[in-house]
Design an enzyme around this catalytic site. Structure first.
Site, PDB file in Angstrom:
ATOM      1  N   ASP A   1       0.838  -1.203   0.000  1.00  4.60           N
ATOM      2  CA  ASP A   1       0.000   0.000   0.000  1.00  4.60           C
ATOM      3  C   ASP A   1       0.872   1.251   0.000  1.00  4.60           C
ATOM      4  OD1 ASP A   1      -2.649   1.461   0.536  1.00  4.60           O
ATOM      5  OD2 ASP A   1      -1.485   2.014   2.297  1.00  4.60           O
TER       6      ASP A   1
ATOM      7  N   GLU B   1      -1.768  -5.167  -3.816  1.00  3.60           N
ATOM      8  CA  GLU B   1      -0.872  -4.492  -2.872  1.00  3.60           C
ATOM      9  C   GLU B   1       0.170  -5.456  -2.311  1.00  3.60           C
ATOM     10  OE1 GLU B   1      -3.769  -0.935  -1.204  1.00  3.60           O
ATOM     11  OE2 GLU B   1      -3.564  -2.790  -0.045  1.00  3.60           O
TER      12      GLU B   1
END
Length: 232
Positions: free
Chosen positions: A52, A124
């Site tokens: 992320d 991610e």
């Protein structure tokens, strides 16, 4: 029954070869799969956390260089549109990575929302694995080609009422809108937010919704409807 990972197939899609293939396997391992096979190594959650941040950095850098005159507020909201769950889901789909996800039999993926969440987390986690294995450069090489081009990003900025309101107040009044969020409950008792948007300390609009982000959008939309003659 435990599944095996076709590492070469994933590497081919990413155009990146892992020196530590176990990182990729971990990235592909949904927490629900590890719950069913607890002896089969780690799950992807920690890599999601790292990925992320990697995605946010690369997209921030890309927008910063692509739009040298864009202010921080619009850069931030545009970045949000390019790193949210829906966007990450789309990136996963573009690379056809979802078929490689190791997920537990009991995990609910029938709903579109469940699939979006699982695929977004997968993207991610893979970025986190790529970063640990090869650094920022290969992660950037994966991310940037997936992003919309400059012409496609420009209208994206104005789809969100918050972006349109910010552009309007900056152009006409040289100020930014301010949002204040207050706790709120619907008639059936569902908790949410009451958001007020102020411009030059004057109330321009209000919004009520289950999430703060949605309430902010509704408040901005109301502000535009009463103050922007060119809103349509």
């Amino acid at each position: 029954m435990q599944r095996t990972v076709n590492i070469q197939a994933v590497e081919s899609k990413l155009k990146f070869t892992f020196s530590q293939p176990r990182l990729l396997v971990t990235a592909l391992t949904h927490p629900s799969y590890r719950n069913e096979f607890p002896s089969d190594g780690e799950d992807s959650e920690r890599l999601e956390f790292l990925g992320d941040a990697v995605l946010g950095l690369v997209v921030t850098e890309h927008l910063f260089l692509l739009f040298p005159s864009l202010n921080e507020g619009l850069l931030s909201t545009t970045r949000s549109a390019l790193v949210n769950a829906e966007a990450c889901f789309n990136y996963t789909q573009k690379l056809s990575l979802g078929e490689h996800l190791l997920i537990g039999r009991g995990e609910k993926m029938q709903s579109h929302r469940g699939k979006i969440s699982a695929y977004a987390n997968l993207f991610e986690a893979i970025l986190g694995a790529v970063y640990l294995d090869g650094g920022l450069a290969p992660a950037r090489q994966i991310i940037v080609p997936l992003l919309p081009n400059k012409e496609a990003i420009l209208p994206l900025m104005l789809v969100n009422p918050k972006n349109r309101l910010q552009q309007f107040t900056q152009q006409t009044l040289k100020v930014l809108p301010t949002y204040i969020a207050l706790p709120w409950s619907s008639e059936d008792g569902t908790p949410g937010y009451h958001v007020q948007v102020f411009v030059n300390e004057k109330l321009w609009g209000e919004g009520f919704a289950g999430s703060k982000k949605e309430a902010e959008k509704l408040a901005a939309k109301q502000a535009l409807s009463t103050h922007d003659d060119n809103k349509n």
